[in-house]
Design a protein around this motif. Structure first.
Motif, short mmCIF file in Angstrom:
data_model
loop_
_atom_site.label_atom_id
_atom_site.label_comp_id
_atom_site.label_asym_id
_atom_site.label_seq_id
_atom_site.Cartn_x
_atom_site.Cartn_y
_atom_site.Cartn_z
N GLY B 131 0.78 -1.23 0.00
CA GLY B 131 0.00 0.00 0.00
C GLY B 131 0.81 1.28 0.00
O GLY B 131 0.59 2.17 -0.82
N LEU B 132 1.78 1.34 0.90
CA LEU B 132 2.55 2.57 1.03
C LEU B 132 3.30 2.88 -0.26
O LEU B 132 3.45 4.02 -0.67
CB LEU B 132 3.54 2.44 2.20
N LEU B 133 3.75 1.81 -0.93
CA LEU B 133 4.49 1.97 -2.18
C LEU B 133 3.57 2.55 -3.26
O LEU B 133 3.98 3.41 -4.05
CB LEU B 133 5.01 0.59 -2.62
N LEU B 134 2.32 2.09 -3.27
CA LEU B 134 1.34 2.58 -4.24
C LEU B 134 1.09 4.07 -4.01
O LEU B 134 1.09 4.87 -4.96
CB LEU B 134 0.05 1.79 -4.07
N VAL B 135 0.89 4.44 -2.75
CA VAL B 135 0.65 5.85 -2.43
C VAL B 135 1.87 6.68 -2.81
O VAL B 135 1.76 7.77 -3.36
CB VAL B 135 0.33 6.02 -0.93
N LEU B 141 3.85 11.06 -8.83
CA LEU B 141 3.25 11.46 -10.10
C LEU B 141 3.02 12.97 -10.12
O LEU B 141 3.20 13.62 -11.15
CB LEU B 141 1.92 10.71 -10.27
N ALA B 142 2.62 13.52 -8.99
CA ALA B 142 2.37 14.95 -8.89
C ALA B 142 2.78 15.38 -7.49
O ALA B 142 1.97 15.38 -6.58
CB ALA B 142 0.90 15.26 -9.13
N PRO B 143 4.05 15.75 -7.29
CA PRO B 143 4.57 15.99 -5.95
C PRO B 143 3.79 17.05 -5.19
O PRO B 143 3.53 18.13 -5.73
CB PRO B 143 6.00 16.46 -6.22
N GLY B 144 3.42 16.70 -3.96
CA GLY B 144 2.79 17.68 -3.08
C GLY B 144 1.34 17.98 -3.42
O GLY B 144 0.74 18.89 -2.86
N ARG B 145 0.74 17.22 -4.35
CA ARG B 145 -0.67 17.47 -4.69
C ARG B 145 -1.58 16.57 -3.89
O ARG B 145 -1.29 15.39 -3.72
CB ARG B 145 -0.90 17.21 -6.18
N TYR B 146 -2.70 17.14 -3.44
CA TYR B 146 -3.65 16.35 -2.65
C TYR B 146 -4.25 15.22 -3.48
O TYR B 146 -4.41 14.10 -3.01
CB TYR B 146 -4.78 17.23 -2.12
N TRP B 147 -4.64 15.52 -4.71
CA TRP B 147 -5.40 14.52 -5.48
C TRP B 147 -4.59 13.27 -5.73
O TRP B 147 -5.12 12.16 -5.73
CB TRP B 147 -5.95 15.10 -6.78
N ALA B 148 -3.27 13.44 -5.92
CA ALA B 148 -2.43 12.27 -6.19
C ALA B 148 -2.38 11.35 -4.97
O ALA B 148 -2.54 10.13 -5.08
CB ALA B 148 -1.04 12.72 -6.58
N LEU B 149 -2.19 11.97 -3.80
CA LEU B 149 -2.17 11.18 -2.56
C LEU B 149 -3.52 10.50 -2.36
O LEU B 149 -3.59 9.34 -1.96
CB LEU B 149 -1.88 12.09 -1.37
N TYR B 150 -4.59 11.24 -2.65
CA TYR B 150 -5.94 10.72 -2.43
C TYR B 150 -6.21 9.50 -3.32
O TYR B 150 -6.72 8.48 -2.86
CB TYR B 150 -6.94 11.84 -2.69
#
Lengths: 321, 278
Positions: B131-135, B141-150
């Motif tokens: 999981g952590l690797l996927l996140v 993919l988009a450093p520091g962006r909320y949507w990417a983490l989400y």
């Protein structure tokens, strides 16, 4: 015999599917990562080939046509997948070395750390768990429980900081970071190993209690074996299956922990490389490291499956799931 | 990101009462953290980004209950905002992962055969990446962006819902009540509403809290090693790494985000605890 083959076949098939899925998933994310890098891809590659002073639009266009960068997205994605399938991971954008050589080098360090962590977990967790299981309610049992609750509650990155500050800085006992000293593996291995040991002790305790209460153990005692003999001959193998299964479930903990702990302790393994590749936007390296970690994880799970099958003949005959 | 959730086994007498008390305590802890993160920012009313360089590293006092950091920003305000951000993102990811996860789990249990095999294979595919690797990959993919983490969090969380829902709906679907409903001509939607969801509700409530807490920890871990959200965003892991150099002169600083995280983890552990202390 045929039942044995199908059980093995099912396990191998499941993990083979996982490996293919791993390649597709990681490859696709990294493909879009490469596409989202700033600047024009063809110009970047041309600059890499001819040097930044000699790049012209003509050179960039030549590269674009040669590598098919003007093709639609889905074709490029297929090509990208094809490269992974051919095990062609490309070269690092930062160092210029092939990703393979870098990853193989780091994999050794990560496996060292994982083995050391498992050793810590087994050396700490198994004896405590076995003793607690055979003497439930004793003071060692209570102490183990308290320790397990505390250790389970502390995420690896917090434990890492605690150990750094307390052991290395306060006591000056062990090197804080890096891999240049004897004993530098100890702190990262302790960080990962203690977290695993806590759960392992609890699982071992439950498994031992169950084994000690089982009819086979009872009969071993009845026919005159001592406690120790009965334990070695009838208790351990029976208790081993749930313990090995527990390790399988927590393989995730080990892999995820490796990313965090290697980064914090500057241990030169795959996790450390992955995080630094993210900092450097080094997409081929990110892909190589992620694929390698995933592969490590799937292979570890496969070993655990095999261990469970070897320990528990009922599974081979398909009686117990 | 991995939770081997035990099925809600029928416990008896004193042990089940003890477990219920434990679960309630866990729920209260999580609820109080949630209340702090929801109303904290508004009640405290200090801008978490306002720097007062004359007031660096103040010890806890009347003006700043938890002191100030090295740039003179209020730690309490930053902590509240960080908690709101972490919990909000985690709950959002957990809820949006729960809906497809549960529905697919029910479908797999209901339709059996090829559909079930396909869905299990899909779940296995996601499980091939920790999981952590996927996140982390999506965060990269988009450093520091909320949507990417989400997206990364949701993708890694749905599998657990799928597995639990698939296992838990099997006995319900095989039961007499569902059979009677089907014989009376009620459709799948009715069976889902009347029989399946009520049966799954207790397990799902626990799972929701569990996966949200897991997501908070994942965010903090990534922030802590610098690949999650970026400064100056107030985020638990980032705060910890900012305060770490000052652990000698201002130990109360690092204690604040650590305590909040520990409360979350303890609440989560109490909530999923069975009769046997984990």
């Amino acid at each position: 015999m045929s039942g044995k083959r199908t059980a093995w076949g099912g396990i191998l098939l499941r993990r083979a599917v996982q490996i293919v899925a791993l390649g597709l998933l990681v490859g696709t994310v990294c493909f879009f990562m490469a596409r989202s890098l700033p600047g024009d891809m063809a110009t970047r590659i041309a600059a890499g080939r001819y040097g930044y002073d000699l790049v012209s639009n003509a050179a960039a266009d030549a590269v674009r046509i040669e590598l098919g960068l003007d093709r639609p997205l889905w074709l490029a994605l297929l090509q990208w997948w094809g490269e992974i399938a051919r095990l062609d991971l490309g070269t690092s954008l930062v160092t210029g070395n092939s990703v393979w050589s870098e990853v193989v080098h780091q994999l050794g360090a990560t496996i060292d750390l994982a083995v050391a962590s498992l050793a810590v977990a087994v050396v700490v967790g198994l004896p405590l768990g076995t003793w607690s299981g055979l003497h439930a309610g004793g003071c060692i049992d209570r102490l183990t429980l308290a320790l397990a609750v505390v250790l389970r509650a502390v995420p690896p990155f917090l434990l890492a900081v605690l150990l750094m500050v307390l052991v290395a800085v306060r006591l000056g006992a062990l090197p804080v970071a890096g891999d240049h000293h004897v004993g530098s593996v100890l702190l990262p291995a302790l960080t990962l190993g203690l977290g695993l040991a806590a759960g392992l002790a609890r699982v071992t305790r439950a498994a031992m209690r169950e084994a000690a209460a089982s009819p086979s153990f009872e009969f071993a005692r009845t026919k005159g074996l001592s406690d120790r003999q009965a334990l070695v001959r009838h208790g351990l193998r029976q208790a081993a299956a749930p313990v090995v299964a527990y390790l399988g479930v927590h393989a995730v903990f080990l892999v995820e922990g490796a990313v965090v702990v290697e980064t914090l302790f500057a241990w030169p393994g795959i996790g450390h490389a992955l995080v630094h590749a993210v900092f450097g936007r080094d997409v081929p390296m990110i892909q190589g490291a992620a694929l390698c970690m995933g592969l490590l994880f799937v292979v570890f799970n496969l070993l655990v499956d095999a261990g469970c099958l070897a320990l528990d003949p009922r599974r081979r005959r398909g009686e117990a799931a | 990101m991995n939770g081997s959730l035990l099925d809600a086994s029928a416990l008896t007498g004193r042990r089940s009462r003890r477990a219920a008390t434990r679960r309630r305590t866990g729920f209260c802890i999580l609820a109080s953290v949630a209340v702090f993160s929801l109303f904290g920012p508004a009640v405290i009313g200090i801008d978490p980004a306002r720097q007062t360089l004359a007031d660096t590293l103040l010890p806890p006092g009347a003006a700043h209950w938890l002191g100030t950091d090295v740039l003179g920003r209020s730690v309490l305000a930053r902590l509240a905002h960080a908690a709101r951000l972490s919990l909000g993102l985690a709950l959002l990811a957990a809820v949006t992962a729960a809906i497809p996860g549960v529905l697919l789990g029910v479908v797999a249990s209901w339709r059996r055969g090829r559909i079930e095999r396909g869905l299990v294979m899909l779940a296995d595919a996601v499980l091939s990446v920790p999981g952590l690797l996927l996140v982390l990959l999506f965060a990269a993919l988009a450093p520091g962006r909320y949507w990417a983490l989400y997206i990364g969090l949701s993708l890694s969380l749905w599998v657990e819902y799928f597995r639990v829902a698939r296992a838990a709906s099997r006995p319900v679907l095989a039961g007499d009540a569902v059979q009677a409903s089907r014989l009376l001509g009620f459709g799948p939607g009715y069976v889902l509403r009347r029989h399946l969801l009520p049966a799954l509700a207790p397990v799902l409530g626990t799972l929701l809290a569990f996966s949200a807490a897991q997501a908070v920890l994942a965010l903090a871990a990534l922030g802590f090693i610098g690949v999650g959200l970026q400064p100056p965003t107030p985020e638990l892991g980032l705060m910890m790494i900012e305060f770490l150099p000052h652990y000698e002169e201002a130990p109360w600083l690092i204690a604040a985000p650590v305590a909040l995280l520990m409360l979350l983890v303890f609440g989560m552990m109490l909530l999923v605890s069975e009769g046997e202390p984990a």
